[in-house]
Design a protein around this motif. Structure first.
Motif, PDB file in Angstrom:
ATOM      1  N   GLY A  77       0.802  -1.209   0.000  1.00  0.00           N
ATOM      2  CA  GLY A  77       0.000   0.000   0.000  1.00  0.00           C
ATOM      3  C   GLY A  77       0.837   1.262   0.000  1.00  0.00           C
ATOM      4  N   PRO A  78       0.173   2.406   0.069  1.00  0.00           N
ATOM      5  CA  PRO A  78       0.872   3.697  -0.028  1.00  0.00           C
ATOM      6  C   PRO A  78       1.696   3.988   1.221  1.00  0.00           C
ATOM      7  CG  PRO A  78      -1.414   4.044   0.553  1.00  0.00           C
ATOM      8  CD  PRO A  78      -1.275   2.567   0.265  1.00  0.00           C
ATOM      9  N   GLU A  79       2.638   4.915   1.084  1.00  0.00           N
ATOM     10  CA  GLU A  79       3.424   5.344   2.220  1.00  0.00           C
ATOM     11  C   GLU A  79       2.825   6.601   2.840  1.00  0.00           C
ATOM     12  OE1 GLU A  79       7.312   6.094   0.554  1.00  0.00           O
ATOM     13  OE2 GLU A  79       6.862   8.227   0.346  1.00  0.00           O
ATOM     14  N   TYR A  80       3.000   6.732   4.138  1.00  0.00           N
ATOM     15  CA  TYR A  80       2.638   7.942   4.869  1.00  0.00           C
ATOM     16  C   TYR A  80       3.968   8.621   5.223  1.00  0.00           C
ATOM     17  CZ  TYR A  80      -1.759   5.399   5.383  1.00  0.00           C
ATOM     18  OH  TYR A  80      -2.916   4.677   5.150  1.00  0.00           O
ATOM     19  N   ARG A  81       4.281   9.691   4.520  1.00  0.00           N
ATOM     20  CA  ARG A  81       5.606  10.314   4.634  1.00  0.00           C
ATOM     21  C   ARG A  81       5.516  11.676   5.308  1.00  0.00           C
ATOM     22  NH1 ARG A  81      10.788  10.085   2.223  1.00  0.00           N
ATOM     23  NH2 ARG A  81      10.120   8.142   1.198  1.00  0.00           N
ATOM     24  N   PHE A  82       6.363  11.860   6.331  1.00  0.00           N
ATOM     25  CA  PHE A  82       6.564  13.155   6.962  1.00  0.00           C
ATOM     26  C   PHE A  82       7.957  13.620   6.551  1.00  0.00           C
ATOM     27  CE2 PHE A  82       3.745  10.647   9.583  1.00  0.00           C
ATOM     28  CZ  PHE A  82       2.715  11.520   9.907  1.00  0.00           C
ATOM     29  N   SER A  83       8.033  14.709   5.826  1.00  0.00           N
ATOM     30  CA  SER A  83       9.320  15.164   5.299  1.00  0.00           C
ATOM     31  C   SER A  83       9.595  16.584   5.769  1.00  0.00           C
ATOM     32  CB  SER A  83       9.324  15.109   3.771  1.00  0.00           C
ATOM     33  OG  SER A  83      10.601  15.412   3.270  1.00  0.00           O
ATOM     34  N   CYS A  84      10.759  16.766   6.398  1.00  0.00           N
ATOM     35  CA  CYS A  84      11.124  18.070   6.959  1.00  0.00           C
ATOM     36  C   CYS A  84      12.346  18.628   6.244  1.00  0.00           C
ATOM     37  CB  CYS A  84      11.419  17.960   8.451  1.00  0.00           C
ATOM     38  SG  CYS A  84      10.004  17.450   9.440  1.00  0.00           S
ATOM     39  N   ARG A  85      12.270  19.910   5.898  1.00  0.00           N
ATOM     40  CA  ARG A  85      13.410  20.630   5.329  1.00  0.00           C
ATOM     41  C   ARG A  85      13.661  21.877   6.175  1.00  0.00           C
ATOM     42  NH1 ARG A  85      13.609  21.240  -1.090  1.00  0.00           N
ATOM     43  NH2 ARG A  85      15.674  21.914  -0.428  1.00  0.00           N
ATOM     44  N   PHE A  86      14.926  22.246   6.260  1.00  0.00           N
ATOM     45  CA  PHE A  86      15.291  23.364   7.130  1.00  0.00           C
ATOM     46  C   PHE A  86      16.043  24.424   6.335  1.00  0.00           C
ATOM     47  CE2 PHE A  86      14.705  19.679   9.774  1.00  0.00           C
ATOM     48  CZ  PHE A  86      13.931  20.170  10.817  1.00  0.00           C
ATOM     49  N   ASP A  87      15.883  25.664   6.762  1.00  0.00           N
ATOM     50  CA  ASP A  87      16.497  26.798   6.081  1.00  0.00           C
ATOM     51  C   ASP A  87      17.883  27.088   6.657  1.00  0.00           C
ATOM     52  OD1 ASP A  87      14.031  27.028   4.784  1.00  0.00           O
ATOM     53  OD2 ASP A  87      13.277  28.475   6.262  1.00  0.00           O
ATOM     54  N   ALA A  88      18.595  27.963   5.969  1.00  0.00           N
ATOM     55  CA  ALA A  88      19.855  28.467   6.516  1.00  0.00           C
ATOM     56  C   ALA A  88      19.565  29.299   7.762  1.00  0.00           C
ATOM     57  CB  ALA A  88      20.567  29.306   5.460  1.00  0.00           C
ATOM     58  N   LEU A  89      20.570  29.499   8.581  1.00  0.00           N
ATOM     59  CA  LEU A  89      20.394  30.233   9.831  1.00  0.00           C
ATOM     60  C   LEU A  89      20.077  31.705   9.576  1.00  0.00           C
ATOM     61  CD1 LEU A  89      23.286  28.830  12.067  1.00  0.00           C
ATOM     62  CD2 LEU A  89      20.990  27.930  11.726  1.00  0.00           C
ATOM     63  N   GLU A  90      19.252  32.263  10.469  1.00  0.00           N
ATOM     64  CA  GLU A  90      18.966  33.690  10.463  1.00  0.00           C
ATOM     65  C   GLU A  90      19.670  34.336  11.647  1.00  0.00           C
ATOM     66  OE1 GLU A  90      14.798  34.289  10.736  1.00  0.00           O
ATOM     67  OE2 GLU A  90      14.302  32.881   9.123  1.00  0.00           O
TER      68      GLU A  90
END
Length: 501
Positions: A77-90
């Motif tokens: 069956g399908p995947e349940y994906r939690f995907s996190c991306r982060f920015d450069a520091l401020e």
């Protein structure tokens, strides 16, 4: 160490190095499930997520496709994906430290904007998802020397990691009425659009299912001379190991589990049972049944029951406080004949019963202090060790001094080739003491040392005190470096001036 530093590649890219994976029912709300992935082993207090890496936790529905010697867990069956991306520091406002922001995309397509280290985390407007990202105390603990099965104190005491914790409404997200058993993995991949200056980016940087697949099973520390398969394993696609490589990984797992079985000199596994367990480990994902109770001891219960051709009774999973090392070592070494307890019973800090469930980071200064009593006048000893150069120490090959007075730097080359740079912060020749700060070379974010000589009876006492925060390497490594410097130095002083009687 669980999935910490699990291969040559991970050594050079700590922010992408996954360390652990957890899946359990929320202690706050039984209708919610929590999944958490940790990265960056021995993270310092200023550690941040990479802005060139996608951090994902993936869940797929699983069925029991075989029992007993034919045990198998089949994802479908399908995947349940939690995907996190982060920015450069401020840049932080009003002189405060830098800020990092990120975004977690949920299986529904909803996005959750994050501020790293915000204890409250962030939620979707409908309350289905809640996400935290930030520095936490490492919930993993290892209190064994695995190669020789010797009990030790926790080797990760006082260490931190970067954690991503996701809590969600179980029924609305997973629809467990279609099947309550799931497999969970975490992975790090190069972000879309990033390019390596040399060659192609790998499809995957790291991934983790069950703890210790790489460092204790595929790369069994007691199997000297075996090829290191960890980087090859980390390039595999979770839930779909390459068929042409399955025989290689399966045979390594069989050899490794056989070796573990004989670690106590007694065979508790039959060859067929060992191969069955290896096949289960080849299906490398953390098993979780959201319809059954999950507790600190339910880890691996689903796998064990299925191998014994019995219905499983718990939800498996892995809680923050689960003693997974002792559970796994006991099973591998003696097939649960006798529980094997390592040299520690819990991590540095126990988990929380409230969001974000992993304990706050370790930010307290650690102290290593040594003293030696010498049969010489204080001034005589100070004339030798009171000069900031430090040439008196037997582990030092050479010292270069830069500048003069307060703020002076010393560049120390040790006899093993390592270089340490330290700065003089204060000196009081009348009181026979000076303080200094480490600039580089020890793996710390804060390090202050004090060397002092005081009169004592007919001789004197020398005290060397260091306070530090480990950064980028385990606390026990930093502590070992400092204590070795102190011990070796004091042994040389005793030989030179004699011990007080």
């Amino acid at each position: 160490m669980s999935d910490h530093v699990d291969g040559p590649r991970q050594i050079g890219d700590p922010p992408a190095d996954l360390t652990d994976l957890f899946a359990f029912t929320s202690p706050e709300n039984p209708a919610h499930t929590v999944v958490a992935a940790n990265a960056f082993p021995s993270a310092g207090v200023t550690a941040m997520f990479s802005n060139a890496v996608d951090y994902s936790i993936v869940i797929r529905r699983v069925t029991v496709a075989g029992r007993g010697e034919g045990s198998k867990f089949q994802p479908a069956g399908p995947e349940y994906r939690f995907s996190c991306r982060f920015d450069a520091l401020e840049r932080g406002a009003d002189g405060k430290g830098p800020i990092q922001r990120g975004t977690c995309t949920c299986p529904s397509g909803q996005t959750v904007p994050l501020v790293v280290n915000d204890e409250k985390g962030a939620s979707t407007p409908d309350g289905v998802y809640r996400v935290f990202a930030g520095l936490r105390s490492d919930p993993f603990f290892l209190a064994w020397a695995p190669a020789v099965l010797k009990k030790l104190p926790n080797l990760l005491q006082h260490d931190n990691v970067l954690a991503i914790v996701v809590e969600f409404d179980t029924a609305r997200v997973l629809q467990p009425d279609k099947g309550p058993l799931f497999g969970v993995i975490a992975e790090t991949k190069p972000s879309a659009g990033t390019r390596s200056p040399i060659g192609m980016e790998p499809p995957r940087l790291d991934w983790v299912g069950r703890p210790e697949q790489t460092n204790m099973r595929l790369n069994n520390p007691a199997m000297e001379g075996a090829d290191d398969l960890r980087d090859l394993w980390n390039q595999q696609t979770p839930f779909a190991i390459a068929p042409d490589l399955e025989p290689l990984f399966r045979e390594r797992l069989v050899e490794s589990l056989t070796n573990w079985d004989m670690r106590d000199g007694r065979a508790d596994w039959t060859p067929s049972a060992t191969r069955s367990a290896a096949n289960v480990y080849l299906d490398d994902f953390l098993l979780l049944d959201v319809s059954k109770p999950i507790n600190d001891t339910s880890f691996l219960e689903i796998e064990k029951s299925t191998l014994h051709d019995k219905p499983y009774q718990t939800g498996g999973g892995r809680t923050v406080d689960a003693n997974v090392i002792d559970i796994m070592i006991t099973w591998m070494v003696n097939n649960d004949r006798e529980f094997l307890q390592g040299g520690a019973a819990q991590a540095t800090k126990l988990g929380l019963k409230t969001f974000p469930y992993e304990a706050p980071p370790n930010e307290q200064l650690q102290t290593v202090m040594s003293t030696v009593d010498l049969a010489a006048a204080p001034g005589e000893v100070w004339n030798v060790i009171g000069k900031f150069g430090g040439e008196w120490h037997p582990l030092i090959a050479r010292v270069q001094l830069i500048g003069e007075g307060i703020g002076q730097l010393r560049r120390i080359e040790l006899k093993d080739g390592k270089e340490i740079v330290e700065r003089l912060d204060s000196i009081n020749n009348a009181a026979r003491s000076y303080t200094y700060t480490s600039i580089s070379g020890v793996g710390v974010s804060a390090y202050t040392g004090v060397l002092a000589v005081q009169p004592k009876s007919a001789g004197c006492s020398v005290e060397w005190k260091v306070q530090y925060l480990a950064d980028g390497q385990p606390d026990f490594v930093v502590r070992t470096i400092i204590s070795t410097l102190q011990k070796t130095g004091f042994e040389a002083l005793t030989k030179r001036f004699g011990a007080a009687t």
